[in-house]
Design an enzyme around this catalytic site. Structure first.
Site, PDB file in Angstrom:
ATOM      1  CB  THR A 248      -6.042  -4.805 -12.193  1.00 49.63           C
ATOM      2  OG1 THR A 248      -5.731  -3.427 -12.411  1.00 49.63           O
ATOM      3  CG2 THR A 248      -4.978  -5.407 -11.294  1.00 49.63           C
TER       4      THR A 248
ATOM      5  CG  ASN B 137       0.051   2.581  -8.458  1.00 46.14           C
ATOM      6  OD1 ASN B 137      -1.149   2.679  -8.634  1.00 46.14           O
ATOM      7  ND2 ASN B 137       0.581   1.998  -7.399  1.00 46.14           N
TER       8      ASN B 137
ATOM      9  CG  ASP C 231      -1.238  -1.080  -3.936  1.00 44.22           C
ATOM     10  OD1 ASP C 231      -0.662  -0.718  -4.988  1.00 44.22           O
ATOM     11  OD2 ASP C 231      -1.864  -0.285  -3.210  1.00 44.22           O
TER      12      ASP C 231
ATOM     13  NE  ARG D 176      -2.571   6.968  -6.808  1.00 39.90           N
ATOM     14  CZ  ARG D 176      -2.818   5.787  -7.367  1.00 39.90           C
ATOM     15  NH1 ARG D 176      -2.850   5.658  -8.679  1.00 39.90           N
ATOM     16  NH2 ARG D 176      -3.038   4.732  -6.609  1.00 39.90           N
TER      17      ARG D 176
ATOM     18  N   GLY E 160      -6.236  -0.138  -2.674  1.00 37.63           N
ATOM     19  CA  GLY E 160      -5.201  -1.156  -2.507  1.00 37.63           C
ATOM     20  C   GLY E 160      -5.448  -2.433  -3.284  1.00 37.63           C
TER      21      GLY E 160
ATOM     22  CE1 TYR F 283      -3.926   6.466   2.007  1.00 39.62           C
ATOM     23  CE2 TYR F 283      -5.942   7.232   0.998  1.00 39.62           C
ATOM     24  CZ  TYR F 283      -5.166   6.199   1.466  1.00 39.62           C
ATOM     25  OH  TYR F 283      -5.630   4.911   1.378  1.00 39.62           O
TER      26      TYR F 283
ATOM     27  CD  GLU G 114       5.154   2.747  -3.247  1.00 37.81           C
ATOM     28  OE1 GLU G 114       4.770   3.196  -2.151  1.00 37.81           O
ATOM     29  OE2 GLU G 114       5.024   3.370  -4.325  1.00 37.81           O
TER      30      GLU G 114
END
Lengths: 340, 340, 340, 340, 340, 340
Positions: free
Chosen positions: E241, E167, E281, E169, E278, E89, E36
């Site tokens: 995507t 997204n 994003d 995970r 990213g 991370y 985000e």
């Protein structure tokens, strides 16, 4: 010689380069450290058989921490693997009037979350002659405190000598918690190491005529503290590091050793600081080395003060010093001439 | 609280790593700085609403400079964009007997070439309570001097308090030029900051019994200088930084504040230097903070000396210090013990 | 002015960044140095026509060493190319009580393996007025000693003044070897440079009342040493560097020059050490410069002490200092104020 | 062999590490470059006597630029010292679809502000056989254009062969200015080098059937362009670099050479780009080398395409390639097996 | 234009330099990122009023994260301060056949532990026109999911358009948990973004004829997926995507946009990867920009594919791309010629 | 499982960062490597009990090399300490058409100067099941060849399987020397590994229809080579790495395994090169792992090709790859999708 088992945490340490502050840096340099891991590495650097016990995640970050211990010859074969995360700490190095800052991010680390049943102390203590921990480990979690207790009992059962560095950290627990837990553990401890603040923080025993912030340390006061501790908990040896902090760049460094009867003080070293983190751990390691090698009291404190004096000149948490180097300094070789 | 508007230049600063010299380095470390930008960032770090006014090229290098200000919370929304180039300066850090060197490459920068009509001072001064500039800005170019004068007049019209750090730079203009232009601007200035050399260089007012190169600074001499300036230009406050430069590695640092009647001196700090560029700017920012927060004279100079003392321990031009940190030092906390 | 020919070795130098120790670093910073190359570069930085003679491998690592000399304006056109390897040395920088360490890996280097027939001293000495070497070069190998002797003889034949820095290195040869070879070479030497240990190590001439390790240096003792050397070998000038090593971070630095009659001492500088390697070489270069420019004895020692004092504040082996800078310091400008 | 004199600018180049963008980096890596300096260094790397002429400030940043040229063996003894600033350029390296970006900050540099009277072309051209400049130099300022004209005339008078790389830069001047000034200079030029865009930009001569952005280059079109140029200005040789830019990471690279009668094309190399700045300059240098060594036309273009192909694999502006390496590639050795 | 509010986490990211593996590195490079936060920065880089909402610790590490957002112009004034730790991370960049690896250490972060009552959505949504979150945020903790729901409801109440990137995970929650929580949130979402795996993982909707691991992506299959999602949850826009991962160094990149009736596909870009984290994003941010600026469907997907294509060439999580750059690429300018 | 003993050299490796050339760099990055050490580390990374035998100087540089092995879990307890120097090599990484370059400086290293009597092979081979060396070790010196022979005989006596990678290095010895010495050693070798050039260089056995420089490799030719070797020396297994070098940036990589009857070929991987040094060593290690774990021939070559394929994507000499990773690739997982 018998093995030395150290139990505690190793963390990933992040520090801005040079004297940059956290809020301005775009780089964080990476090393590893932790009070007990520092002791284990220092002992390995002294040529001792040093075994480090902790719990590390199975992922590559955990493996990298293990590799760093292994690099310096620490026996990592008994480390438990599992859990979620490696503890982390952030260090900003001070200079001149600006103090160093430490931000811990070590909660819920693999070792803090470990269970007592995960450590096979019988196997760990095979061929061991010494067990060391610090007051940070029981502060990590109730489980960690329980494991400490378990290890202490087992060590005493097996005739293994136990040492503890009080190492009070106010961000991990408050004084009351510390006093309660540490007092329980002290009954198994034979050699106690502490600094000029720990006795007051944890056991409400203050050195008279001493103002830590102003850098005034009284020899008599510390003998009194050591005697009180020794009497209360039955320690055979109490070691105290003595730091006069003038600025973040320059300190005075010395130490005292008390054996229930006599107190011996080391020379006082003016240190120009490269990285002071781990000086106390370097002192603990040197005390263990000296006692395992049957040094007399004065020689022991001289050796330990010299070895830990060097730590201030070394980057990172680990004291990268050999026995020969520490001995040369305790004999007066601190003039810093180039060795070719 | 009302906004503080600072007007001047931000430059890209290139410095060899560590103590390397220009002719030997193959790396130039990159930060940003400039006397007025340093004040703006320091004020933002104190939590103030800090607005920086300059002109920056539209290209990415100009944007990067703007980003660096924004990173520390400076309001950059009124910065004019355009022009050809960002000013640059090269810094070689000294050590021991070797002095630091600065090479400026700031001619024809966007702000030096800016036109008076490009700045809308009515909009800029909305909600503002303070306006600060230094003697560097009018030295950049005739246009820049004209914009300074324009801003000073507008500020006084609006009842905004005006401060100026004399900041004489002999590579930008000579003493006669400086005296003429600065004397004209001083009539709008209420708070004047300067160092031990500026008064002599710009206004031919010398402190008696003071030899800057030998590091002898006379308190009485500086009171006399401040009084003379105060009388001549009607300043309500004169602040003076007091530096005894022993070597490029170690200085003594103090400061004086004079309010037309009384002179208060701060404690003298022995500083081990990490980066001394911007210490005067840190002092100006702290004076502005202290006066906007109605500190008494002694507390104000204590705060400002402490805040700017810290600057010597911090990399880069910007003083990365909070109000709480400066207050702790002015209350005596300079022993540099690790904060965990 | 006539050329100065320096003969010896240039090595690739590897050093951990900052104050890291060898065993912990994962980076080794790279520069070039060597006692004689350091003299050659320092002289080029003084604006002299400086010619360096050595043998370097034809491969790119040899070329990179040559490039580094060329970068500072040293004439490298007479360097012989060939041989297998460039000498290497590892430097660990000390701090506080921890001394710096040097590990040499220079055996079998191209220059150590060179043959006397490879150097055309007639061509090399064209337009030369000075020849300099140090006691390291004949210590490299029998061949290197033979080439030194060859060069010395040729220089004296041609009326070229010869200087030598004794520079005893116990890892290259023992005292007996050094005494024998160096004594043979001394007959050609007119200007002899040495430090507080060399005379004792090589010629068994000790300064009275001097304890190097404790940092006590006796002026009278060094005059006596210089006189003894001067009488024994017929030196017209003897230069001695005087270092009091307090810690690896802070030293005192001074020097003496003796011309057979008078001894002049320079001021003593307290140096905060960035990199002390090459200070003696910086002194030799400055002595050569001073004598070629007909400085009087006191001015010569003042200049040489100042120039070599600066070396302690400069990274790498080479002294990156101009004549103007050294002169400013010898006149008292060591307060380290920023030069803008 | 006779000397090659190159005249133009050397700049300090700043680039973010790796593929970082300007607005995100906190480091700018530092090298030196400039079209003409690149040619001078490349020729020195080919073993030629290469003389670079420019004007550089006397300060240490100017000295550092001079040192960098000297490091690679370029004769810098005729460089004029003075002026205010060294030109600077900022380079952001592209990747994949993102193009590289260049921001120039070269106005008012020492060479742009130089006066014709400062260069003693008789002394400069002593023992010279070739003079090279590029279209960037006359674009710097009217003075620079006048100096170029002066140098061209003097060169032709002395029978020195003159080459020029058209090198149109739209940020320095517009097409009309370029056409006027360059046309005047072309009468002295014997060897003309250009890329696929220059002829159209400066002389309105376009290659048919070629769309640069789509990467379609027509051999016939370029022969036509070369012939037109050759006829118009009387060039004996026209060299054209042929780049098909597919992405910022991968290009095709080739070249053509035309001698008024024949056109020879080199092989086309698929290049994976490390740093493509200076490829055209590497081509110019190789053409000069080839013609001074009397290579036949096909061999000359093969050599020049190979030498400049290598530039794409080399960091920085300078082509760090030997004659032997370029010859090995033109003979087919581009498979990249490790050379041990 | 109205503000865009993004809610989620920003983490400190540590990555070995270049292509080093975790277990071999001694450096971890430091940036910031989070799905985000990446969207918020990308929108600020597009010139939009971008507001980022999270909770950050009050300590300096939290401040440094906030500063990084502020540097790129994101409005951070509504960020809640408090809690213990910043999520972390670790990223190891792959190459060739070796895939990149991510190790999360984000549990118990300040935002994961935040309470719904800490966010004043009325104040946050003042002047807002868009709200964006991703499927990572509700996966952090039950509290975080509750805050998401709270924000979604408030947004819909205020007529603010809501977008969500699915997204998924798998290390944060399992598919069943994700399906349940995400399905509840979808009722408030108007614009849904996902990649080729998310629909199958979270909603069990698979594209036919598509094998992600083999890189075969079917246009028809994705239209079917988008239609199914659109029908089920009432999305007005679905963006997908499309990545064909050939190796860790080279991918194909494209995207689809579906508006309930039509599906438009962007061109497919062959990307040579610098840092692919990213990219999704960047796509979300570009879709938001395109829809807020009323782009037609084809133009919107072309813009978003181009903007996110660029992300692969940029270091760090944030897409450092302007609208002008994305528009130039979508019009065909991907040949990577240097822009001077 | 039984231990694997590897005997040979570990060197300090210096390489310019990125794609810089030797002559332009001012930094040399530092790692460790050597054909046999690479095998030992790779086996430790596979989880095997890996013992490395060499001789290392007692100084800190020798210790640092030992530490690097220990870091990855290699048993270093049998390494002999002593001798003067650690071997060094310089690596310049190529790109595109520019090949990588290696300059060795390994003569007179501790292991090259070691004496046969220094190694206690009975102790070393305790619990060992495999002995590996390469053709580099006997090429170091006559002593090293004698030690190899000694070890081979002892291994065969003890029933330990022996493998050898031919690894011809023309800078260490010529083909005749290699043939003589290696032929003598081959009688003890059971598993022979070599690349596409070694058989021709050392044993004059060439693969038909193969032109290494053009990248054409014939499967049939290599089977013929393996069969000839197998017949001549009685190898039970011959492994061959198959590299098609297109450019220094991109290669094709495969391998063959022959067991006297059958030849199995692995898939061919297109590799984008990060660092190709050590790929052959990675292959040897994987073959040893596969054979000790009784993999079938096809699975063994698939595993070994996959494991060594990964080496091209990893910085440094050591293959930092686990068994699980190699197995995932051999099963087809080379698409490089991020692993979260």
């Amino acid at each position: 010689m018998k093995k030395i088992v150290t139990f505690g945490e190793i963390m990933l340490r992040f520090a801005p380069p040079g004297h940059q502050r956290f809020v301005q840096t775009s780089v964080l340099e990476t090393t590893y450290g932790g009070a007990e891991a520092n002791v284990a590495v220092s002992l390995a650097n002294f040529g001792m058989d040093s075994v480090f016990i902790t719990k590390l995640p199975k992922h590559e970050i955990g493996q990298a921490a293990l590799n760093e211990l292994r690099r310096y010859g620490v026996d990592t074969s008994k480390i438990v693997r599992g859990g979620d995360r490696l503890g982390v700490y952030y260090l900003e190095k001070g200079a001149s009037q600006r103090a160093s800052k430490v931000i811990y991010d070590r909660k819920k680390s693999a070792i803090a979350e470990a269970e007592p049943g995960e450590f096979d102390w019988d196997a760990i203590f095979k061929d061991a002659g010494w067990f060391h921990f610090t007051g940070i480990t029981p502060a990590l979690s109730k489980n960690a405190a329980a494991i400490c207790l378990q290890a202490c009992k087992k060590a005493v059962d097996k005739g293994i000598r136990v040492s503890c560095d009080i190492n009070y950290r106010k961000t991990l627990w408050d004084r009351d918690q510390a006093r309660e837990v540490m007092s329980g553990l002290m009954e198994y401890v034979d050699v106690c190491v502490l600094n000029e603040e720990d006795a007051a923080d944890v056991f409400s025993i203050s050195a008279k005529n001493t103002d830590i912030n102003s850098g005034i340390l009284s020899h008599e006061g510390f003998i009194e503290v050591a005697k009180t501790l020794s009497d209360r908990f039955g320690f055979s040896i109490v070691g105290v590091t003595l730091r006069s902090s003038r600025t973040a760049s320059d300190n005075l460094w010395s130490a005292m050793l008390y054996d229930g009867e006599d107190a011996c003080f080391a020379a006082e070293y003016p240190v120009h600081i490269v990285d002071r983190v781990g000086a106390g751990d370097a002192f603990s390691a040197a005390i263990i080395y000296a006692l395992m090698n049957d040094y007399e009291l004065q020689k022991a404190v001289d050796f330990a003060a010299a070895a830990s004096c060097f730590k201030h000149s070394i980057e990172g948490d680990f004291n990268q010093i050999s026995v020969a180097e520490a001995e040369a300094l305790m004999k007066g070789g601190g003039s810093g001439r180039v060795q070719r």
